[in-house]
Write a protein that holds these residues in place. Structure first.
Motif, PDB file in Angstrom:
ATOM      1  N   LEU A 266       0.830  -1.211   0.000  1.00 21.22           N
ATOM      2  CA  LEU A 266       0.000   0.000   0.000  1.00 21.22           C
ATOM      3  C   LEU A 266       0.862   1.257   0.000  1.00 21.22           C
ATOM      4  CD1 LEU A 266      -2.875  -0.869   2.507  1.00 21.22           C
ATOM      5  CD2 LEU A 266      -3.042  -0.604   0.033  1.00 21.22           C
ATOM      6  N   ALA A 267       1.923   1.245   0.781  1.00 25.28           N
ATOM      7  CA  ALA A 267       2.808   2.408   0.849  1.00 25.28           C
ATOM      8  C   ALA A 267       3.481   2.651  -0.497  1.00 25.28           C
ATOM      9  CB  ALA A 267       3.852   2.224   1.949  1.00 25.28           C
ATOM     10  N   ASN A 268       3.906   1.597  -1.174  1.00 26.93           N
ATOM     11  CA  ASN A 268       4.509   1.749  -2.500  1.00 26.93           C
ATOM     12  C   ASN A 268       3.511   2.366  -3.481  1.00 26.93           C
ATOM     13  OD1 ASN A 268       6.983   0.671  -1.753  1.00 26.93           O
ATOM     14  ND2 ASN A 268       6.436  -1.395  -2.362  1.00 26.93           N
ATOM     15  N   GLN A 269       2.275   1.888  -3.435  1.00 23.65           N
ATOM     16  CA  GLN A 269       1.232   2.449  -4.295  1.00 23.65           C
ATOM     17  C   GLN A 269       0.996   3.918  -3.966  1.00 23.65           C
ATOM     18  OE1 GLN A 269      -2.180   0.008  -3.551  1.00 23.65           O
ATOM     19  NE2 GLN A 269      -1.364  -1.752  -4.652  1.00 23.65           N
ATOM     20  N   ALA A 270       0.928   4.216  -2.684  1.00 22.60           N
ATOM     21  CA  ALA A 270       0.651   5.588  -2.248  1.00 22.60           C
ATOM     22  C   ALA A 270       1.760   6.536  -2.677  1.00 22.60           C
ATOM     23  CB  ALA A 270       0.470   5.631  -0.733  1.00 22.60           C
ATOM     24  N   VAL A 271       3.004   6.119  -2.552  1.00 23.06           N
ATOM     25  CA  VAL A 271       4.130   6.972  -2.940  1.00 23.06           C
ATOM     26  C   VAL A 271       4.085   7.242  -4.442  1.00 23.06           C
ATOM     27  CG1 VAL A 271       6.645   7.008  -3.199  1.00 23.06           C
ATOM     28  CG2 VAL A 271       5.629   6.385  -1.005  1.00 23.06           C
ATOM     29  N   SER A 272       3.863   6.220  -5.227  1.00 22.38           N
ATOM     30  CA  SER A 272       3.790   6.404  -6.678  1.00 22.38           C
ATOM     31  C   SER A 272       2.634   7.328  -7.052  1.00 22.38           C
ATOM     32  CB  SER A 272       3.608   5.052  -7.377  1.00 22.38           C
ATOM     33  OG  SER A 272       4.726   4.244  -7.161  1.00 22.38           O
TER      34      SER A 272
ATOM     35  N   GLU B 282      -1.183  13.212   1.636  1.00 24.49           N
ATOM     36  CA  GLU B 282      -2.082  12.430   0.785  1.00 24.49           C
ATOM     37  C   GLU B 282      -1.700  10.951   0.750  1.00 24.49           C
ATOM     38  OE1 GLU B 282      -4.978  13.364  -0.438  1.00 24.49           O
ATOM     39  OE2 GLU B 282      -4.660  15.340   0.453  1.00 24.49           O
ATOM     40  N   ALA B 283      -0.412  10.664   0.776  1.00 23.99           N
ATOM     41  CA  ALA B 283       0.030   9.269   0.817  1.00 23.99           C
ATOM     42  C   ALA B 283      -0.423   8.602   2.113  1.00 23.99           C
ATOM     43  CB  ALA B 283       1.546   9.180   0.672  1.00 23.99           C
ATOM     44  N   ILE B 284      -0.310   9.315   3.230  1.00 20.80           N
ATOM     45  CA  ILE B 284      -0.772   8.788   4.524  1.00 20.80           C
ATOM     46  C   ILE B 284      -2.276   8.540   4.474  1.00 20.80           C
ATOM     47  CG2 ILE B 284      -1.139   9.380   6.955  1.00 20.80           C
ATOM     48  CD1 ILE B 284       1.637  10.771   6.853  1.00 20.80           C
ATOM     49  N   ASN B 285      -3.024   9.495   3.932  1.00 21.30           N
ATOM     50  CA  ASN B 285      -4.478   9.328   3.823  1.00 21.30           C
ATOM     51  C   ASN B 285      -4.824   8.114   2.968  1.00 21.30           C
ATOM     52  OD1 ASN B 285      -4.889  11.605   5.379  1.00 21.30           O
ATOM     53  ND2 ASN B 285      -5.241  12.945   3.628  1.00 21.30           N
ATOM     54  N   TYR B 286      -4.107   7.941   1.866  1.00 18.37           N
ATOM     55  CA  TYR B 286      -4.340   6.810   0.970  1.00 18.37           C
ATOM     56  C   TYR B 286      -4.124   5.481   1.693  1.00 18.37           C
ATOM     57  CZ  TYR B 286      -3.722   3.697  -3.072  1.00 18.37           C
ATOM     58  OH  TYR B 286      -3.820   2.659  -3.961  1.00 18.37           O
ATOM     59  N   VAL B 287      -2.978   5.366   2.350  1.00 19.50           N
ATOM     60  CA  VAL B 287      -2.659   4.107   3.043  1.00 19.50           C
ATOM     61  C   VAL B 287      -3.639   3.866   4.187  1.00 19.50           C
ATOM     62  CG1 VAL B 287      -0.924   2.860   4.389  1.00 19.50           C
ATOM     63  CG2 VAL B 287      -0.234   4.154   2.380  1.00 19.50           C
ATOM     64  N   THR B 288      -3.970   4.906   4.937  1.00 14.96           N
ATOM     65  CA  THR B 288      -4.901   4.763   6.055  1.00 14.96           C
ATOM     66  C   THR B 288      -6.252   4.239   5.576  1.00 14.96           C
ATOM     67  OG1 THR B 288      -3.804   6.556   7.240  1.00 14.96           O
ATOM     68  CG2 THR B 288      -6.035   5.984   7.953  1.00 14.96           C
TER      69      THR B 288
ATOM     70  N   ILE C 107       2.400   3.692   9.477  1.00 18.04           N
ATOM     71  CA  ILE C 107       2.079   4.105   8.110  1.00 18.04           C
ATOM     72  C   ILE C 107       3.121   5.096   7.598  1.00 18.04           C
ATOM     73  CG2 ILE C 107       0.418   5.398   6.704  1.00 18.04           C
ATOM     74  CD1 ILE C 107      -1.792   4.070   8.431  1.00 18.04           C
ATOM     75  N   GLU C 108       3.424   6.098   8.400  1.00 12.76           N
ATOM     76  CA  GLU C 108       4.398   7.098   7.969  1.00 12.76           C
ATOM     77  C   GLU C 108       5.776   6.476   7.765  1.00 12.76           C
ATOM     78  OE1 GLU C 108       5.988  11.560   9.036  1.00 12.76           O
ATOM     79  OE2 GLU C 108       4.291  10.743  10.159  1.00 12.76           O
ATOM     80  N   ALA C 109       6.170   5.585   8.655  1.00  9.68           N
ATOM     81  CA  ALA C 109       7.475   4.918   8.519  1.00  9.68           C
ATOM     82  C   ALA C 109       7.533   4.082   7.245  1.00  9.68           C
ATOM     83  CB  ALA C 109       7.746   4.049   9.740  1.00  9.68           C
ATOM     84  N   GLN C 110       6.459   3.392   6.944  1.00  7.36           N
ATOM     85  CA  GLN C 110       6.450   2.564   5.733  1.00  7.36           C
ATOM     86  C   GLN C 110       6.469   3.428   4.471  1.00  7.36           C
ATOM     87  OE1 GLN C 110       6.686  -0.974   5.784  1.00  7.36           O
ATOM     88  NE2 GLN C 110       7.308  -0.397   3.739  1.00  7.36           N
ATOM     89  N   ILE C 111       5.773   4.548   4.504  1.00  8.79           N
ATOM     90  CA  ILE C 111       5.792   5.467   3.361  1.00  8.79           C
ATOM     91  C   ILE C 111       7.199   6.032   3.174  1.00  8.79           C
ATOM     92  CG2 ILE C 111       4.994   7.742   2.574  1.00  8.79           C
ATOM     93  CD1 ILE C 111       2.228   6.936   3.729  1.00  8.79           C
ATOM     94  N   GLU C 112       7.832   6.425   4.256  1.00  6.54           N
ATOM     95  CA  GLU C 112       9.199   6.946   4.167  1.00  6.54           C
ATOM     96  C   GLU C 112      10.151   5.882   3.617  1.00  6.54           C
ATOM     97  OE1 GLU C 112      10.162  10.002   4.483  1.00  6.54           O
ATOM     98  OE2 GLU C 112       8.370  10.848   5.375  1.00  6.54           O
ATOM     99  N   ALA C 113       9.970   4.631   4.033  1.00  6.21           N
ATOM    100  CA  ALA C 113      10.810   3.542   3.524  1.00  6.21           C
ATOM    101  C   ALA C 113      10.567   3.324   2.031  1.00  6.21           C
ATOM    102  CB  ALA C 113      10.537   2.258   4.297  1.00  6.21           C
ATOM    103  N   SER C 114       9.324   3.402   1.620  1.00  6.55           N
ATOM    104  CA  SER C 114       8.998   3.246   0.198  1.00  6.55           C
ATOM    105  C   SER C 114       9.583   4.384  -0.619  1.00  6.55           C
ATOM    106  CB  SER C 114       7.481   3.196   0.005  1.00  6.55           C
ATOM    107  OG  SER C 114       6.952   2.052   0.609  1.00  6.55           O
ATOM    108  N   LEU C 115       9.498   5.599  -0.101  1.00  3.47           N
ATOM    109  CA  LEU C 115      10.058   6.753  -0.793  1.00  3.47           C
ATOM    110  C   LEU C 115      11.585   6.638  -0.900  1.00  3.47           C
ATOM    111  CD1 LEU C 115       9.611   9.454  -2.146  1.00  3.47           C
ATOM    112  CD2 LEU C 115       9.674  10.523   0.109  1.00  3.47           C
ATOM    113  N   ALA C 116      12.218   6.207   0.177  1.00  8.53           N
ATOM    114  CA  ALA C 116      13.675   6.029   0.151  1.00  8.53           C
ATOM    115  C   ALA C 116      14.068   4.984  -0.887  1.00  8.53           C
ATOM    116  CB  ALA C 116      14.180   5.628   1.536  1.00  8.53           C
TER     117      ALA C 116
END
Length: 107
Positions: free
Chosen positions: A43-49, A64-70, A85-94
């Motif tokens: 989900l985080a990968n999808q949200a980042v893209s 918006e990525a956090i809202n999407y994943v949530t 959620i935020e940690a996973q999004i940051e990892a996906s972005l990295a």
């Protein structure tokens, strides 16, 4: 004597059953957590893209990525918290940035 022996045997069987049930439930819980973590990562990968494509400002992208994943995690009944959620999004972005810098043509 036979009655006492049966009582002891019954108690031992109950104890063994309880221990076995505990270990089975722990294994099922661990398997469930791994599946939730994998789903959250996807989900985080999808949200980042999606956020990279649809939003210009960095704070807006993260929000918006956090809202999407949530929202999607709730739909999939994945138990998470905002920090996860935020940690996973940051990892996906990295990971996305790492992939881009290593081979910008493929991304």
């Amino acid at each position: 004597m036979d009655q006492n022996l049966m009582t002891i045997f019954s108690g031992v069987l109950t104890l063994v059953g309880t221990v076995v049930s505990y270990f089975i439930s722990q294994a099922a819980k661990k398997h469930s957590n791994v599946k939730n973590i994998d789903a959250l990562a996807k989900l985080a990968n999808q949200a980042v893209s999606w956020a990279q494509k649809n939003f210009n400002e960095n704070p807006e992208k993260l929000s918006e990525a956090i809202n999407y994943v949530t929202k999607e995690a709730k739909n999939l009944k994945i138990k998470t918290n905002p920090a996860q959620i935020e940690a996973q999004i940051e990892a996906s972005l990295a990971q996305l940035k790492k992939n881009f810098t290593s081979d910008p043509v493929k991304t």
